[in-house]
Every structure is written in structure tokens, then in C-alpha cells.
Design an enzyme around this catalytic site. Structure first.
Site, PDB file in Angstrom:
ATOM      1  N   LYS A 160       0.839  -1.207   0.000  1.00  0.00           N
ATOM      2  CA  LYS A 160       0.000   0.000   0.000  1.00  0.00           C
ATOM      3  C   LYS A 160       0.870   1.251   0.000  1.00  0.00           C
ATOM      4  CE  LYS A 160      -3.850  -2.418   2.112  1.00  0.00           C
ATOM      5  NZ  LYS A 160      -4.522  -2.866   3.327  1.00  0.00           N
TER       6      LYS A 160
ATOM      7  N   GLN B 192      -4.486  -1.530   9.556  1.00  0.00           N
ATOM      8  CA  GLN B 192      -4.424  -2.864   8.959  1.00  0.00           C
ATOM      9  C   GLN B 192      -5.033  -3.906   9.904  1.00  0.00           C
ATOM     10  OE1 GLN B 192      -3.270  -3.613   5.752  1.00  0.00           O
ATOM     11  NE2 GLN B 192      -4.108  -5.633   6.195  1.00  0.00           N
TER      12      GLN B 192
ATOM     13  N   ASP C 123     -10.862   2.971   3.865  1.00  0.00           N
ATOM     14  CA  ASP C 123     -11.081   1.528   3.695  1.00  0.00           C
ATOM     15  C   ASP C 123     -12.570   1.233   3.542  1.00  0.00           C
ATOM     16  OD1 ASP C 123      -9.161  -0.419   3.440  1.00  0.00           O
ATOM     17  OD2 ASP C 123      -8.662  -0.486   5.568  1.00  0.00           O
TER      18      ASP C 123
END
Ligand code: NAP
Length: 261
Positions: A35, A79, A102
Site C-alpha cells: 500500500k 491494517q 477503507d
């Protein structure tokens, strides 16, 4: 996306993504590294906070509060999975909705304004690109997780498909999948959807990421038998995964554009 990121930078408002990794899960480390690399390649500024595995929930929430208030940060990504002492739901909901790139907020899952969850959003983009007619189509989603299956079903519903969600307690899974004009597999079981479970000509989207008996990366769909029947099919690797990464960049740029007015 690089063009949009460059336009923001030229206005003195570069897009910024903050990534938080708690603990040292090897798979998570790889995802996070990718990422950050994607951000570099597309001109998005990124920061990476590595926090130890014994980080308390209060410490993590304080870090998120600081990032929520930081005008240079437009997206915050924590994460998953998180260590057991931390309530992932509380952490996700603590991220400002304007920075939830997200798309994991409950509001995003139910189709309310916010950012679309990256994996299901990437799937919708692929369907759009393939020219899929979703209005009135039979769509079957196998898997009902909060990050893939449920939001995927909501996005398909918003596109006017007739949606069935299957899960581990579904009786006669194949009877459902064989009716699908659009079949999305998000289970996490190597090659469980075989060609005989697919309607001829169907669009088959494989979200799964598994290892087969030989240790090779594979999806939930048995690609070799499914490709003989399907009209369209996504490979693993090289299908949904890269789209998920791209949608994170898209959401971050969108957040920065909104912040820049
Ligand atoms: P998850 O939270 O483990 O959910 C799996 C779902 O599959 C559950 O709803 C489960 O049903 C259902 N299921 C399990 N066995 C089944 C069976 N035999 N028949 C029908 N349904 C069954 O997994 P996830 O987070 O959604 O991820 C699913 C897969 O996608 C994994 O392989 C993951 O690695 C992959 N993934 C890929 C990406 C990407 O970017 N490509 C992103 C996210 C996830 P119950 O609810 O009844 O237990």
C-alpha cells in the site's frame, strides 16, 4: 489517479494516507508495504506507524484521534487483523467518516454516504468495465463477512440486481450458484466453486486468496473448470487484489479532493 494526485499537489494540497500496523503479522506487513509502495507510485504522501503487538486500545485510539485532527492526512487505514486486546469495531468507528478510506464504517456497509469498501468497490468497477447489465440480474455472493460479502451484496443491490447471499449454513450451495448471472466468491476455501456450479456465460468474480495443496496462490474458484463455462472470469492472482489496492488510492484521492473543496 497519478494525474489527480498531481493536480492536488500542484494546488499545495497533496493527498495523504496514514497507515497503522499493530504487531508483526507477516501477511499484514506485506499488504502494508504494498500500500505504501502504491502511494509512492501514484504521488500520494503516506506515513506508516508501526506499533508493537502489545499496544493498548487506548494508545491506538489516541493515535487515531491525532490523525483525525491532522489536516495533511486525508485517509486513515488500520491494517486488520488487530491483536486480541483491541476491539477492531471500536477502532474502525473511531476513524473520522471523512477519512475512512477503507470504507469499513458500518454506515458504508449499509450504502449510506461515505467511502465504499475497497474490495467490493473494485468488484463493481470490474463489472462496469465488462459492461455487465446488473439491473434485474441474478447476483449470488458466497460469503457474508463485514468487509467483503455483506457490503458486496449491498452494492449489487444498489445496482438493482436481485441478490442472494450464501454462507457456511446454506443448503445446496450449487443450486444457488447455478442461477447466478453474476457470481462473487468471497469464502477463503481453495477452488471450492467448480465449473459444474456455474451458469453458462456467467460473470464470475473470485475474491478468495488461498494456497492450494502445492502452496500456490489460488482463489475460491477452480479457474480451469470454471473458465470453460463462464462468460467472464477474474484470475487469482491478478484480479480482485490489484483492484482493491487501486480503490484505496481512489478513496484517498477522493477524500483529499473533498477536503480541498
Ligand atoms: P471470512 O471473514 O472468513 O468470511 C468467509 C465467509 O465464507 C463467511 O461468511 C463463511 O460463512 C463463508 N463460508 C465458509 N465456508 C463456506 C462454505 N463451505 N460454503 C459457503 N460459504 C462458506 O473471509 P473474508 O474476509 O470475507 O475473505 C474471504 C476471502 O477473500 C479470503 O480468501 C480472503 O483472503 C479474501 N480476500 C481478498 C481480498 C482481495 O483484495 N483480493 C480482500 C479481502 C479478502 P459463515 O458466515 O457462515 O461462517
Amino acid at each position: 489517479m497519478a494525474q489527480r494526485a498531481a493536480a492536488l499537489a500542484a494546488r499545495g494540497r497533496p493527498a495523504g494516507l496514514a497507515v497503522i500496523l499493530v504487531g508483526d503479522d507477516p501477511a499484514s506487513s506485506v499488504y502494508v508495504r504494498n500500500k505504501v509502495k502504491d502511494c509512492e507510485e501514484s504521488g500520494i504522501r503516506s506515513t506508516l506507524d508501526r506499533m508493537p503487538a502489545d499496544t493498548t486500545q487506548a494508545t491506538l485510539l489516541a493515535r487515531i484521534a491525532a490523525l483525525n485532527a491532522d489536516p495533511a492526512i486525508h485517509g486513515i487505514l488500520v491494517q486488520l487483523p488487530l491483536p486480541p486486546q483491541i476491539d477492531a469495531h471500536a477502532v474502525i468507528e473511531a476513524i473520522s467518516p471523512a477519512k475512512d478510506v477503507d470504507g469499513f464504517h458500518v454506515a458504508s456497509m449499509t450504502g449510506q454516504p461515505g467511502f465504499r469498501p475497497c474490495t467490493p468497490y473494485g468488484v463493481m468497477k470490474m463489472l462496469e468495465h465488462a459492461g455487465a447489465v446488473l439491473k434485474g440480474a441474478e447476483a449470488v455472493v458466497v460469503g457474508r463477512s463485514n468487509i467483503v460479502g455483506k457490503p458486496q451484496a449491498m452494492l449489487l443491490l444498489q445496482a438493482d440486481a436481485t441478490v442472494t447471499i450464501c454462507h457456511s449454513r446454506t443448503r445446496d450451495l450449487a443450486a444457488h450458484t447455478r442461477r447466478a448471472d453474476v457470481l462473487v466468491a468471497a469464502v477463503g476455501r481453495a477452488k471450492m466453486i467448480t465449473g459444474d456450479m456455474i451458469k453458462p456465460g456467467a460473470i464470475v468474480i473470485d475474491v478468495g486468496m488461498n494456497r492450494d495443496a502445492a502452496g500456490k496462490l489460488c482463489g475460491d474458484v477452480d479457474f480451469d473448470s470454471a473458465r470453460e463455462v463462464a462468460g467472464w472470469i477474474t484470475p487469482v492472482p491478478g484480479g480482485v487484489g490489484p483492484m482493491t489496492r487501486a480503490m484505496l488510492l481512489e478513496n484517498t484521492i477522493e477524500a483529499a479532493e473533498r477536503a480541498a473543496g
